[in-house]
Design a protein around this motif. Structure first.
Motif, PDB file in Angstrom:
ATOM      1  N   ALA A 213       0.803  -1.227   0.000  1.00 27.16           N
ATOM      2  CA  ALA A 213       0.000   0.000   0.000  1.00 27.16           C
ATOM      3  C   ALA A 213       0.830   1.269   0.000  1.00 27.16           C
ATOM      4  N   GLY A 214       2.113   1.148   0.322  1.00 30.27           N
ATOM      5  CA  GLY A 214       2.955   2.338   0.384  1.00 30.27           C
ATOM      6  C   GLY A 214       4.360   1.977   0.818  1.00 30.27           C
ATOM      7  N   ALA A 215       5.205   2.989   0.940  1.00 34.39           N
ATOM      8  CA  ALA A 215       6.601   2.774   1.316  1.00 34.39           C
ATOM      9  C   ALA A 215       6.712   2.251   2.741  1.00 34.39           C
ATOM     10  N   VAL A 216       7.737   1.449   2.979  1.00 33.83           N
ATOM     11  CA  VAL A 216       8.071   1.009   4.330  1.00 33.83           C
ATOM     12  C   VAL A 216       9.118   1.975   4.872  1.00 33.83           C
ATOM     13  N   LEU A 217       8.764   2.703   5.918  1.00 37.84           N
ATOM     14  CA  LEU A 217       9.621   3.761   6.448  1.00 37.84           C
ATOM     15  C   LEU A 217      10.556   3.244   7.533  1.00 37.84           C
ATOM     16  N   ARG A 218      11.652   3.959   7.736  1.00 42.90           N
ATOM     17  CA  ARG A 218      12.545   3.677   8.855  1.00 42.90           C
ATOM     18  C   ARG A 218      11.924   4.205  10.144  1.00 42.90           C
ATOM     19  N   PRO A 219      12.118   3.502  11.269  1.00 43.39           N
ATOM     20  CA  PRO A 219      11.581   4.005  12.538  1.00 43.39           C
ATOM     21  C   PRO A 219      12.026   5.426  12.866  1.00 43.39           C
ATOM     22  N   LEU A 220      13.280   5.768  12.586  1.00 43.90           N
ATOM     23  CA  LEU A 220      13.755   7.113  12.897  1.00 43.90           C
ATOM     24  C   LEU A 220      13.050   8.176  12.061  1.00 43.90           C
ATOM     25  N   ASP A 221      12.672   7.830  10.834  1.00 39.32           N
ATOM     26  CA  ASP A 221      11.912   8.781  10.010  1.00 39.32           C
ATOM     27  C   ASP A 221      10.533   9.017  10.620  1.00 39.32           C
ATOM     28  N   VAL A 222       9.921   7.961  11.122  1.00 38.66           N
ATOM     29  CA  VAL A 222       8.630   8.098  11.794  1.00 38.66           C
ATOM     30  C   VAL A 222       8.787   8.940  13.061  1.00 38.66           C
ATOM     31  N   ALA A 223       9.852   8.692  13.816  1.00 37.18           N
ATOM     32  CA  ALA A 223      10.097   9.460  15.040  1.00 37.18           C
ATOM     33  C   ALA A 223      10.261  10.949  14.741  1.00 37.18           C
ATOM     34  N   ASP A 224      10.875  11.278  13.613  1.00 34.91           N
ATOM     35  CA  ASP A 224      11.003  12.689  13.219  1.00 34.91           C
ATOM     36  C   ASP A 224       9.631  13.339  13.054  1.00 34.91           C
ATOM     37  N   ARG A 225       8.709  12.604  12.425  1.00 33.97           N
ATOM     38  CA  ARG A 225       7.355  13.141  12.232  1.00 33.97           C
ATOM     39  C   ARG A 225       6.644  13.301  13.590  1.00 33.97           C
ATOM     40  N   VAL A 226       6.922  12.394  14.505  1.00 34.26           N
ATOM     41  CA  VAL A 226       6.309  12.469  15.833  1.00 34.26           C
ATOM     42  C   VAL A 226       6.784  13.726  16.557  1.00 34.26           C
ATOM     43  N   ILE A 227       8.076  13.983  16.556  1.00 35.41           N
ATOM     44  CA  ILE A 227       8.616  15.159  17.237  1.00 35.41           C
ATOM     45  C   ILE A 227       8.041  16.432  16.629  1.00 35.41           C
ATOM     46  N   GLU A 228       7.969  16.487  15.307  1.00 34.31           N
ATOM     47  CA  GLU A 228       7.402  17.662  14.639  1.00 34.31           C
ATOM     48  C   GLU A 228       5.954  17.892  15.070  1.00 34.31           C
TER      49      GLU A 228
END
Length: 269
Positions: A213-228
């Motif tokens: 369904a979409g790209a598989v992201l790195r956990p750290l990339d997800v964490a960046d979105r969380v902090i933002e």
């Protein structure tokens, strides 16, 4: 919300998204207690983070669905770092595939993916209201907004997590308790291959439904979105931009969306 100098607890932090969120919090100057049921993996992650952030991070093995363990986590974080400002309800489980899922699998999914959040909020929100602020971040899933082909328990429990986060924001968001809800699709973690409990064709279907369904992201990339999102005090965190479009299609024409999901399921099988 300024992350620097905040005291945070992150559950499900032995690896994956939880460990990544803890790392980003520490990089921004927070003090963090990480926890997980897997004591060995948690100890390894604690050692890795301590090597870079000595004095700002601590680890304590615990069950995030246990009220007594949650009390212990809050007490420990408070004694080591100060009153808890932020709680990241990140621990989660996959669960049973469909109608064959056992009552025990349903119970585990609901306890970890929903009731763990409820119990943490019960313990934290009264103090946050007294202190004038606090931040609760719920890790749900795109499955909580859409659905998870191949896993009924995951779908229902993650819908519950989203629903509770919404209720928490509506009820306390204008009284100083900020709430965010993380709803990613595929992330490169052990959870991705554990969506189906049996490890067979149904579990494989759940994994392929996500990765297709979409790209598989790195956990750290997800964490960046969380902090933002936390710094912006934004409720919905969607690391995969396409989830917003999928959700719009679902809301605008539910029957058409279900028909499309049926076609997608058939293409996977």
């Amino acid at each position: 919300m300024q992350v620097g100098n905040a005291v945070a607890i992150v559950t499900g932090a032995a690896g994956g998204i939880g460990a990544a969120i803890a790392q980003r919090l520490l990089e921004h100057g927070a003090r963090v207690l990480i926890t997980d049921r897997d004591a060995d993996r948690l100890a390894a992650t604690t050692r890795r983070l301590t090597a870079e952030f000595s004095g700002a991070v601590s680890g304590l093995a615990a069950d995030a669905a246990s009220e007594s363990d949650l009390r212990k986590l809050i007490d420990t974080a408070t004694s080591e770092f100060g009153p808890v400002d932020m709680f990241f309800a990140n621990a989660g489980v996959g669960g049973g595939p469909g109608l064959d899922a056992t009552d025990a699998q349903w119970e585990q999914a609901l306890q970890v993916n929903v009731m763990a959040h409820v119990r943490a909020a019960r313990l934290l929100v009264p103090d946050w209201l007294e202190r004038g602020g606090g931040y609760f971040v719920s890790t749900a899933s795109a499955a909580g907004l859409l659905t998870q082909i191949g896993s009924a328990t995951y779908t229902v429990s993650k819908h519950g997590a989203v629903g509770f986060a919404e209720w928490l924001a509506v009820t306390y968001g204008d009284r100083g308790v900020r709430v965010s809800c993380l709803c990613p699709m595929g992330v490169d973690t052990a959870m991705l291959t554990g969506l189906g409990a049996d490890g067979g064709p149904v579990g494989d279907l759940a994994t392929r439904a996500v990765t297709g369904a979409g790209a598989v992201l790195r956990p750290l990339d997800v964490a960046d979105r969380v902090i933002e999102a936390v710094e912006d005090e934004r409720f919905l965190i969607l690391p995969h931009a396409e989830v917003r479009e999928f959700l719009h299609r679902k809301v605008s024409d539910h029957d058409r969306w279900i028909a499309g999901m049926q076609r997608y399921r058939r293409s996977l099988t």
